[in-house]
Design an enzyme around this catalytic site. Structure first.
Site, PDB file in Angstrom:
ATOM      1  N   ASP A  97      69.396  34.063  70.905  1.00 21.13           N
ATOM      2  CA  ASP A  97      68.790  32.805  71.318  1.00 21.13           C
ATOM      3  C   ASP A  97      67.310  32.866  70.924  1.00 21.13           C
ATOM      4  OD1 ASP A  97      68.400  30.363  72.896  1.00 21.13           O
ATOM      5  OD2 ASP A  97      67.442  31.682  74.358  1.00 21.13           O
ATOM      6  N   ASP A 128      64.101  30.644  72.421  1.00 21.87           N
ATOM      7  CA  ASP A 128      63.117  30.541  73.506  1.00 21.87           C
ATOM      8  C   ASP A 128      63.581  31.334  74.731  1.00 21.87           C
ATOM      9  OD1 ASP A 128      61.726  28.828  71.791  1.00 21.87           O
ATOM     10  OD2 ASP A 128      62.829  27.086  72.535  1.00 21.87           O
TER      11      ASP A 128
END
Length: 185
Positions: free
Chosen positions: A9, A11
């Protein structure tokens, strides 16, 4: 022979979580990200970024901002002699009900097709349960991080989510080290 991948992922996982990343000047990779991605590169795994970016469809920022942010990330990784093998993002709002938005596995399965990746030998690392769920639906093992929103996510979903992570790590580097040393089964 199929490749193996470590999907990450963005952020809260490779960089600070600030909400909608509407300007590349606000983007800050974590200090350990370069080393973590370099270790992935050296291991023979593919390093693949998987990120939901609903701010595009919501009109908070243009799609070009995503590319500018990823250019900042690529420059930081280059300082560590590291690189991403691919970047996939979903620009849609949850209401669009697309196949690519996590927790749906669309970005992972697309990467698998395009990059010849064996999902059963791969991993998904993220700071939210949507990352864990996307990993489950794609057939990869998942690692939930305490960085980013991870601690809050654990409080909210640790008992209520049907899909639990295979491993919990402090941050991306800890997750990568744990995967490469065989601790994540």
């Amino acid at each position: 022979m199929k490749a193996k991948a470590i999907f990450m992922d963005r952020d809260g996982t490779v960089s600070e979580e600030i909400g909608y990343m509407y300007h590349a000047g606000l983007y800050r990779p974590f200090p350990w990200t370069g080393e973590a991605v370099r270790r992935i590169n050296e291991s023979g795994f593919k390093a693949v970024l998987i990120t939901n970016q609903a701010g595009v469809e919501r009109g908070f920022f243009p799609e070009s901002t995503i590319h500018e942010v990823h250019d900042v990330l690529k420059q930081e990784l280059a300082r560590w002699s590291a690189h991403l093998d691919a970047i996939y993002y979903c620009p849609h709002r949850p209401e669009t009900n697309c196949a690519c938005r996590k927790p749906k596995p669309g970005m992972l399965t697309r990467a698998s097709r395009e990059m010849n990746i064996d999902l059963s030998s791969s991993y998904m690392i993220g700071d939210r349960f949507v990352d864990v769920e996307a990993g489950h639906f794609a057939g990869v093992r998942s690692v939930l991080l305490r960085s980013g929103d991870g601690l809050l996510e654990m409080e909210k979903f640790a008992e209520s989510s049907a899909y639990q992570p295979h491993f919990i790590a402090d941050n991306l580097l800890h997750a990568v080290e744990s995967i490469l040393s065989g601790l994540v089964e």
